[in-house]
Scaffold this active site. Structure first.
Site, PDB file in Angstrom:
ATOM      1  N   HIS A 113       0.847  -1.203   0.000  1.00 37.56           N
ATOM      2  CA  HIS A 113       0.000   0.000   0.000  1.00 37.56           C
ATOM      3  C   HIS A 113       0.878   1.248   0.000  1.00 37.56           C
ATOM      4  O   HIS A 113       1.953   1.263   0.615  1.00 37.56           O
ATOM      5  CB  HIS A 113      -0.913  -0.012   1.231  1.00 37.56           C
ATOM      6  CG  HIS A 113      -1.994   1.014   1.157  1.00 37.56           C
ATOM      7  ND1 HIS A 113      -1.770   2.342   1.434  1.00 37.56           N
ATOM      8  CD2 HIS A 113      -3.290   0.912   0.789  1.00 37.56           C
ATOM      9  CE1 HIS A 113      -2.898   3.011   1.253  1.00 37.56           C
ATOM     10  NE2 HIS A 113      -3.838   2.169   0.864  1.00 37.56           N
ATOM     11  N   GLU A 121      -4.252   2.108  -7.275  1.00 40.87           N
ATOM     12  CA  GLU A 121      -4.574   3.138  -6.282  1.00 40.87           C
ATOM     13  C   GLU A 121      -3.707   4.368  -6.532  1.00 40.87           C
ATOM     14  O   GLU A 121      -2.618   4.490  -5.945  1.00 40.87           O
ATOM     15  CB  GLU A 121      -4.305   2.610  -4.863  1.00 40.87           C
ATOM     16  CG  GLU A 121      -5.237   1.523  -4.413  1.00 40.87           C
ATOM     17  CD  GLU A 121      -5.565   1.654  -2.929  1.00 40.87           C
ATOM     18  OE1 GLU A 121      -6.732   1.480  -2.584  1.00 40.87           O
ATOM     19  OE2 GLU A 121      -4.672   1.956  -2.120  1.00 40.87           O
TER      20      GLU A 121
HETATM   21  P1  PGA Z   1      -9.808   5.676   0.682  1.00 45.62           P
HETATM   22  O1  PGA Z   1      -8.579   4.679   0.864  1.00 45.62           O
HETATM   23  O2  PGA Z   1     -10.986   4.842   0.213  1.00 45.62           O
HETATM   24  O3  PGA Z   1     -10.016   6.260   2.043  1.00 45.62           O
HETATM   25  O4  PGA Z   1      -9.419   6.677  -0.331  1.00 45.62           O
HETATM   26  C1  PGA Z   1      -8.311   3.672  -0.068  1.00 45.62           C
HETATM   27  C2  PGA Z   1      -7.018   3.004   0.281  1.00 45.62           C
HETATM   28  O5  PGA Z   1      -6.083   3.700   0.713  1.00 45.62           O
HETATM   29  O6  PGA Z   1      -6.900   1.790   0.126  1.00 45.62           O
END
Ligand code: PGA
Length: 246
Positions: free
Chosen positions: A89, A162
């Site tokens: 992540h 992401e």
């Molecule tokens: P968010 O986070 O939905 O709060 O934008 C997603 C993530 O970081 O996996």
């Protein structure tokens, strides 16, 4: 996929899981995976066993066992009922300085213990502004997957696009941008593993997903799931999001 980050204490995570369980249909379709923090795993597992909800962790060690203070072995995640684990992540890349090489080792360790890794990739706002986002994301995957044995693992691997700028309080990305990047990811997988294995890998989108926008992403065949942070951390918003998917 609900990424609860460091938002909930164990008792809060269990009570959120229980609220979800009371919504009878939740977890049947689509599949719902709860990713609490490490100390909450076994208590949440006890709450969700015998339901359709699945369990995932937010990180894993890159090796089986050893003198690694603070790390958690993949075998222990399995023992605690996890089927999934988030790996790489952007918050871990940023605050724990995780490299693509380390992330590759974590993916291999997870797979060899029967866990499905959710591998996160994505560019910064600056990289997108400089129009190098395709290259950045393809390169992340190339380095991560270099050490990951291919073939039989295709169906267990998930890749979450992401974009860092889209994670709340930023984003969300334009759906069209997410679909375009899903194609970049699919091509990187084909380059690495060939078309047959690459076709088995599920591609997710994450970044400010909510009840209001989730269908914009999921209704396109390029995106096969969502990784949700803040909107999964409270019963009302998460249940609304899941209802939008029914
Ligand atoms: P968010 O986070 O939905 O709060 O934008 C997603 C993530 O970081 O996996």
């Amino acid at each position: 996929m609900a990424n609860w980050k460091m938002a909930l204490r164990t008792d809060q995570a269990v009570s959120l899981a229980r609220r979800l369980i009371r919504q009878r249909s939740i977890g049947v379709s689509p599949e719902v995976v709860l990713c609490p923090s490490f100390p909450a795993l076994s208590a949440v597992q006890a709450a969700v066993s015998k339901t359709h909800l699945q369990l995932g962790a937010q990180d894993v060690s890159w090796t089986d066992r050893g003198a690694l203070t603070g790390d958690v072995m993949p075998d222990d995640l399995r023992w605690n009922g996890c089927r999934y684990v988030i790996v790489g992540h952007s918050e871990r890349r940023r605050y724990q300085a995780e490299s693509n090489q380390t992330i590759g080792k974590k993916v291999t360790a997870a797979l060899s213990h029967g866990l499905s890794p959710i591998v996160c990739v994505g560019e910064t706002a600056e990289e997108r502004r400089r129009r190098i986002h395709h290259h950045v994301v393809a390169r992340q995957l190339e380095v991560i997957l270099k050490s990951v044995p291919p073939a039989r693992h295709g169906q267990h691997l998930l890749v979450a696009y992401e974009p860092i700028w889209a994670i709340s309080p930023g984003g969300p990305a334009e759906p069209a941008d997410a679909f375009e990047m899903a194609q970049v990811i699919r091509q990187a997988l084909v380059d690495q593993y060939g078309g047959r294995v690459a076709g088995l890998v599920r591609i997710l989108y994450g970044g400010s997903v909510s009840a209001a926008n989730v269908r914009d992403f999921i209704d396109h065949q390029a995106i096969e799931g969502v990784l949700v942070g803040s909107e999964s951390q409270q019963a009302e918003t998460f249940i609304a999001l899941l209802k939008a998917l029914e």
